[in-house]
Design a protein around this motif. Structure first.
Motif, PDB file in Angstrom:
ATOM      1  N   VAL A 102     -25.243  -2.864   5.902  1.00  0.00           N
ATOM      2  CA  VAL A 102     -24.645  -1.645   6.228  1.00  0.00           C
ATOM      3  C   VAL A 102     -23.188  -1.528   5.786  1.00  0.00           C
ATOM      4  N   TYR A 103     -22.691  -0.374   4.939  1.00  0.00           N
ATOM      5  CA  TYR A 103     -21.473  -0.288   4.438  1.00  0.00           C
ATOM      6  C   TYR A 103     -20.674   0.965   4.826  1.00  0.00           C
ATOM      7  N   VAL A 104     -19.539   0.594   5.201  1.00  0.00           N
ATOM      8  CA  VAL A 104     -18.784   2.147   5.248  1.00  0.00           C
ATOM      9  C   VAL A 104     -17.845   2.245   4.340  1.00  0.00           C
ATOM     10  N   ILE A 105     -17.871   3.168   3.488  1.00  0.00           N
ATOM     11  CA  ILE A 105     -16.999   3.463   2.232  1.00  0.00           C
ATOM     12  C   ILE A 105     -15.632   4.431   2.593  1.00  0.00           C
ATOM     13  N   ASN A 106     -14.617   3.781   2.407  1.00  0.00           N
ATOM     14  CA  ASN A 106     -13.427   4.831   2.490  1.00  0.00           C
ATOM     15  C   ASN A 106     -13.025   5.052   0.930  1.00  0.00           C
ATOM     16  N   THR A 107     -13.062   6.400   0.581  1.00  0.00           N
ATOM     17  CA  THR A 107     -12.632   6.768  -0.758  1.00  0.00           C
ATOM     18  C   THR A 107     -11.255   7.186  -0.728  1.00  0.00           C
ATOM     19  N   LYS A 108     -10.231   6.682  -1.950  1.00  0.00           N
ATOM     20  CA  LYS A 108      -9.073   7.015  -1.910  1.00  0.00           C
ATOM     21  C   LYS A 108      -8.867   7.553  -3.455  1.00  0.00           C
ATOM     22  N   PHE A 109      -8.337   8.634  -3.811  1.00  0.00           N
ATOM     23  CA  PHE A 109      -8.135   9.095  -5.072  1.00  0.00           C
ATOM     24  C   PHE A 109      -6.913   9.440  -5.248  1.00  0.00           C
ATOM     25  N   LEU A 110      -6.328   8.140  -5.947  1.00  0.00           N
ATOM     26  CA  LEU A 110      -4.861   8.204  -6.353  1.00  0.00           C
ATOM     27  C   LEU A 110      -4.602   7.969  -7.723  1.00  0.00           C
ATOM     28  N   ARG A 111      -3.820   8.682  -8.407  1.00  0.00           N
ATOM     29  CA  ARG A 111      -3.377   8.341  -9.691  1.00  0.00           C
ATOM     30  C   ARG A 111      -2.043   7.865  -9.695  1.00  0.00           C
ATOM     31  N   GLN A 112      -2.072   6.449  -8.942  1.00  0.00           N
ATOM     32  CA  GLN A 112      -0.635   5.832  -8.820  1.00  0.00           C
ATOM     33  C   GLN A 112      -1.175   4.422  -8.770  1.00  0.00           C
ATOM     34  N   ASN A 113       0.022   3.275  -8.857  1.00  0.00           N
ATOM     35  CA  ASN A 113      -0.302   2.070  -8.811  1.00  0.00           C
ATOM     36  C   ASN A 113      -0.641   1.675  -7.350  1.00  0.00           C
ATOM     37  N   VAL A 114      -1.732   0.672  -7.245  1.00  0.00           N
ATOM     38  CA  VAL A 114      -2.154   0.143  -5.903  1.00  0.00           C
ATOM     39  C   VAL A 114      -2.047  -1.226  -6.168  1.00  0.00           C
ATOM     40  N   TRP A 115      -1.014  -1.737  -5.228  1.00  0.00           N
ATOM     41  CA  TRP A 115      -0.772  -3.249  -5.200  1.00  0.00           C
ATOM     42  C   TRP A 115      -1.437  -4.096  -3.878  1.00  0.00           C
ATOM     43  N   VAL A 116      -2.272  -5.151  -4.182  1.00  0.00           N
ATOM     44  CA  VAL A 116      -2.997  -5.375  -2.971  1.00  0.00           C
ATOM     45  C   VAL A 116      -2.664  -7.013  -2.774  1.00  0.00           C
ATOM     46  N   ALA A 117      -2.227  -7.361  -1.916  1.00  0.00           N
ATOM     47  CA  ALA A 117      -2.019  -8.805  -1.292  1.00  0.00           C
ATOM     48  C   ALA A 117      -2.621  -9.151   0.159  1.00  0.00           C
ATOM     49  N   GLY A 118      -3.706  -9.720   0.174  1.00  0.00           N
ATOM     50  CA  GLY A 118      -4.338  -9.794   1.429  1.00  0.00           C
ATOM     51  C   GLY A 118      -4.346  -8.318   2.178  1.00  0.00           C
ATOM     52  N   ASN A 119      -3.942  -8.401   3.500  1.00  0.00           N
ATOM     53  CA  ASN A 119      -4.010  -7.234   4.150  1.00  0.00           C
ATOM     54  C   ASN A 119      -2.930  -6.124   3.841  1.00  0.00           C
ATOM     55  N   VAL A 120      -1.917  -6.586   2.988  1.00  0.00           N
ATOM     56  CA  VAL A 120      -0.867  -5.734   2.447  1.00  0.00           C
ATOM     57  C   VAL A 120      -1.346  -5.015   1.281  1.00  0.00           C
ATOM     58  N   ILE A 121      -1.398  -3.575   1.431  1.00  0.00           N
ATOM     59  CA  ILE A 121      -1.670  -2.739   0.455  1.00  0.00           C
ATOM     60  C   ILE A 121      -0.470  -1.614   0.391  1.00  0.00           C
ATOM     61  N   LYS A 122       0.018  -1.612  -0.942  1.00  0.00           N
ATOM     62  CA  LYS A 122       1.145  -0.758  -1.370  1.00  0.00           C
ATOM     63  C   LYS A 122       0.825   0.226  -2.323  1.00  0.00           C
ATOM     64  N   GLN A 157     -19.907  -3.813   7.025  1.00  0.00           N
ATOM     65  CA  GLN A 157     -18.878  -4.025   6.031  1.00  0.00           C
ATOM     66  C   GLN A 157     -18.098  -2.683   5.634  1.00  0.00           C
ATOM     67  N   SER A 158     -16.938  -2.810   5.860  1.00  0.00           N
ATOM     68  CA  SER A 158     -16.062  -1.855   5.342  1.00  0.00           C
ATOM     69  C   SER A 158     -15.627  -2.084   3.811  1.00  0.00           C
ATOM     70  N   LEU A 159     -15.543  -0.815   3.217  1.00  0.00           N
ATOM     71  CA  LEU A 159     -15.321  -1.078   1.581  1.00  0.00           C
ATOM     72  C   LEU A 159     -14.199   0.046   1.357  1.00  0.00           C
ATOM     73  N   LEU A 160     -13.128  -0.303   0.728  1.00  0.00           N
ATOM     74  CA  LEU A 160     -12.054   0.506   0.135  1.00  0.00           C
ATOM     75  C   LEU A 160     -12.356   0.610  -1.165  1.00  0.00           C
ATOM     76  N   VAL A 161     -12.716   2.030  -1.539  1.00  0.00           N
ATOM     77  CA  VAL A 161     -12.717   2.432  -2.975  1.00  0.00           C
ATOM     78  C   VAL A 161     -11.676   3.452  -3.602  1.00  0.00           C
ATOM     79  N   PHE A 162     -11.219   2.824  -4.679  1.00  0.00           N
ATOM     80  CA  PHE A 162      -9.931   3.398  -5.217  1.00  0.00           C
ATOM     81  C   PHE A 162     -10.737   4.380  -6.527  1.00  0.00           C
TER      82      PHE A 162
END
Length: 214
Positions: A102-122, A157-162
Motif C-alpha cells: 500500500v502506497y500513499v503518494i503526495n504530489t508536488k508540482f514545483l519548478r524550483q530546486n529541491v534539495w534533499v538530505a535525509g529528513n531535511v527538504i529545502k 509506504q508514503s512516497l513524495l513525488v515531485f
C-alpha cells in the motif's frame, strides 16, 4: 463526470463514483477564481503568484501523476485519487494498492530546486515539513485500513513525488522515498511482491467504502 468501475474481480470496482486526480485542489482554485474574477484575470495575465494559481498548479501536478498511474490498473493494481479522510478537509493525493503493498503518494508540482538530505527538504532554500506530513498520512491510512479489514498488520509506504522540479537527493529520507514523476511507475513495479491477490482485493474493497475514511 467521475468514472465508475464495475466487476467483482476488479480491484478498482466501486459502488460509488470515485474522485478525479486533483479534484479537491481544482475545487479550491475554482472557488477562489469565482470569488474574485477580475483579480484572477489580471494575476493570470501577468503570471503573478497567488493562492488561486498555487491551487491550480497543485491540481495539475496531481492530474499528471494520476495519468502516469492509470496503466497500473490493467496489471491488477488499485488506484484511488483525492481520498478524503475525516471531517477536517484532509486528503491523500493518490492511494495505490498492489502486489508490493500500500502506497500513499503526495504530489508536488514545483519548478524550483529541491534539495534533499535525509529528513531535511529545502525548496528554493526554504525548509519544508514534507517528511513529517508524509509519515503522518501513511500512519493514518494504515490505521483506517486496519480497522476496516481487521488485518493484524499492514505496512503503508508514503512516497513524495515531485513534478518538474530540479531534484537533488544527497540522502533519501528514512521513511519517505523521494522520486521524480518519471521514476514513479518504474519504482512501484520494481518492488518485491508482499500481498496476494485476495489481500489486494480486500484492501481495495475497504478503500472504496466511504465509512473507512470517515
Amino acid at each position: 463526470m467521475p468514472k465508475q468501475h464495475n466487476g467483482a474481480d476488479d480491484p478498482n470496482a466501486a459502488g460509488y463514483s470515485v474522485r478525479r486526480p486533483g479534484e479537491s485542489a481544482r475545487e479550491k482554485q475554482n472557488a477562489l477564481a469565482k470569488a474574485a474574477p477580475i483579480k484572477t484575470f489580471f494575476t493570470r495575465l501577468f503570471g503573478m503568484h497567488t493562492d488561486e494559481r498555487a491551487w491550480g498548479r497543485g491540481a495539475e501536478g496531481e492530474e499528471r501523476v494520476g495519468r502516469l498511474l492509470e496503466p497500473l490498473r490493467a496489471q491488477g493494481w488499485f488506484i484511488q485519487h483525492d481520498v478524503r479522510i475525516g471531517q477536517n478537509g484532509a486528503n491523500v493525493d493518490h492511494l495505490v494498492i498492489g502486489p508490493p503493498g500500500v502506497y500513499v503518494i503526495n504530489t508536488k508540482f514545483l519548478r524550483q530546486n529541491v534539495w534533499v538530505a535525509g529528513n531535511v527538504i529545502k525548496v528554493g532554500g526554504s525548509n519544508k515539513d514534507y517528511v513529517r506530513k508524509g509519515e503522518a498520512e501513511a500512519k493514518r491510512v494504515r490505521e483506517k485500513l486496519l480497522a476496516a479489514t481487521r488485518l493484524r498488520s499492514l505496512w503503508v509506504q508514503s512516497l513524495l513525488v515531485f513534478v518538474d522540479a530540479e531534484l537533488v537527493v544527497r540522502e533519501p529520507p528514512r521513511n519517505v522515498p523521494v522520486l521524480g514523476d518519471h521514476e514513479l511507475v518504474t519504482a512501484l513495479l520494481a518492488q518485491e511482491v508482499t500481498l496476494g491477490r485476495d489481500e489486494v482485493m480486500a484492501l481495495a474493497r475497504a478503500a472504496q467504502q466511504m465509512a473507512t475514511w470517515g
